[in-house]
Motif scaffolding. Structure first.
Motif, mmCIF file in Angstrom:
data_model
loop_
_atom_site.group_PDB
_atom_site.id
_atom_site.type_symbol
_atom_site.label_atom_id
_atom_site.label_comp_id
_atom_site.label_asym_id
_atom_site.label_seq_id
_atom_site.Cartn_x
_atom_site.Cartn_y
_atom_site.Cartn_z
ATOM 1 N N THR A 46 0.849 -1.186 0.000
ATOM 2 C CA THR A 46 0.000 0.000 0.000
ATOM 3 C C THR A 46 0.887 1.239 0.000
ATOM 4 O O THR A 46 1.769 1.392 0.841
ATOM 5 C CB THR A 46 -0.907 0.012 1.246
ATOM 6 O OG1 THR A 46 -1.673 -1.185 1.260
ATOM 7 C CG2 THR A 46 -1.839 1.204 1.235
ATOM 8 N N GLY A 48 -0.506 4.370 -0.065
ATOM 9 C CA GLY A 48 -1.412 5.437 0.341
ATOM 10 C C GLY A 48 -2.815 4.890 0.307
ATOM 11 O O GLY A 48 -3.032 3.691 0.188
ATOM 12 N N THR A 49 -3.781 5.761 0.384
ATOM 13 C CA THR A 49 -5.167 5.283 0.417
ATOM 14 C C THR A 49 -5.682 4.855 -0.956
ATOM 15 O O THR A 49 -6.658 4.122 -1.044
ATOM 16 C CB THR A 49 -6.097 6.373 0.981
ATOM 17 O OG1 THR A 49 -5.980 7.549 0.168
ATOM 18 C CG2 THR A 49 -5.748 6.692 2.416
ATOM 19 N N THR A 50 -5.026 5.294 -2.050
ATOM 20 C CA THR A 50 -5.518 4.956 -3.391
ATOM 21 C C THR A 50 -4.438 4.406 -4.325
ATOM 22 O O THR A 50 -4.668 4.290 -5.526
ATOM 23 C CB THR A 50 -6.161 6.189 -4.051
ATOM 24 O OG1 THR A 50 -5.176 7.204 -4.200
ATOM 25 C CG2 THR A 50 -7.334 6.699 -3.242
ATOM 26 N N SER A 51 -3.255 4.069 -3.801
ATOM 27 C CA SER A 51 -2.165 3.575 -4.649
ATOM 28 C C SER A 51 -1.562 2.289 -4.087
ATOM 29 O O SER A 51 -1.444 2.134 -2.869
ATOM 30 C CB SER A 51 -1.063 4.631 -4.771
ATOM 31 O OG SER A 51 -1.568 5.789 -5.376
ATOM 32 N N TYR A 52 -1.179 1.395 -5.006
ATOM 33 C CA TYR A 52 -0.595 0.111 -4.619
ATOM 34 C C TYR A 52 0.573 -0.224 -5.533
ATOM 35 O O TYR A 52 0.586 0.150 -6.711
ATOM 36 C CB TYR A 52 -1.627 -1.021 -4.707
ATOM 37 C CG TYR A 52 -2.747 -0.859 -3.715
ATOM 38 C CD1 TYR A 52 -2.654 -1.409 -2.455
ATOM 39 C CD2 TYR A 52 -3.894 -0.146 -4.054
ATOM 40 C CE1 TYR A 52 -3.683 -1.252 -1.534
ATOM 41 C CE2 TYR A 52 -4.920 0.020 -3.138
ATOM 42 C CZ TYR A 52 -4.800 -0.535 -1.878
ATOM 43 O OH TYR A 52 -5.814 -0.375 -0.970
ATOM 44 N N GLU A 78 -2.274 3.686 -9.383
ATOM 45 C CA GLU A 78 -2.584 4.895 -8.652
ATOM 46 C C GLU A 78 -4.022 5.330 -8.882
ATOM 47 O O GLU A 78 -4.653 4.916 -9.861
ATOM 48 C CB GLU A 78 -1.645 6.028 -9.077
ATOM 49 C CG GLU A 78 -0.187 5.725 -8.801
ATOM 50 C CD GLU A 78 0.752 6.815 -9.272
ATOM 51 O OE1 GLU A 78 1.502 7.321 -8.426
ATOM 52 O OE2 GLU A 78 0.701 7.154 -10.470
ATOM 53 N N PRO A 82 -11.039 3.714 -3.397
ATOM 54 C CA PRO A 82 -10.812 3.014 -2.119
ATOM 55 C C PRO A 82 -11.993 2.140 -1.685
ATOM 56 O O PRO A 82 -11.845 1.300 -0.797
ATOM 57 C CB PRO A 82 -10.574 4.153 -1.121
ATOM 58 C CG PRO A 82 -11.200 5.340 -1.745
ATOM 59 C CD PRO A 82 -11.116 5.162 -3.231
ATOM 60 N N ASP A 83 -13.145 2.286 -2.321
ATOM 61 C CA ASP A 83 -14.322 1.492 -1.950
ATOM 62 C C ASP A 83 -14.351 0.131 -2.624
ATOM 63 O O ASP A 83 -15.200 -0.681 -2.323
ATOM 64 C CB ASP A 83 -15.597 2.257 -2.293
ATOM 65 C CG ASP A 83 -15.743 3.527 -1.462
ATOM 66 O OD1 ASP A 83 -15.253 3.538 -0.298
ATOM 67 O OD2 ASP A 83 -16.328 4.495 -1.956
#
Length: 84
Positions: A46, A48-52, A78, A82-83
């Protein structure tokens, strides 16, 4: 009509596309099917909240996709929802 004759997975194959309804002739061509190694995903990091970031290994160049439609060379995804 097309006839394909060969081994179950890889090796030398014969393909016979027959023009039966046109002129009763046929054409034979030979091709080889080569099985590639499937990459192994070692880790998903992870960023961040929206990138892997995908950590994968394999002997060939790896292309990445999250939807099996759009492919990319980068192992970083990126701006993901997040849902999901």
């Amino acid at each position: 009509m097309i006839s394909i004759v060969g081994p179950a997975d890889k090796g030398r194959w014969n393909i016979f596309p027959n023009s039966y309804y046109r002129n009763l002739c046929s054409y034979t061509d030979y091709f080889e099917v080569i099985a590639n190694e499937v990459p192994i995903i070692e880790n998903l990091i992870t960023l961040g909240t929206t990138s892997y970031q995908v950590i994968a290994t394999g002997s060939q160049k790896i292309l990445y996709s999250i939807d099996d439609i759009n492919w990319q060379e980068s192992h970083i995804f990126e701006n993901l929802n997040p849902d999901l």
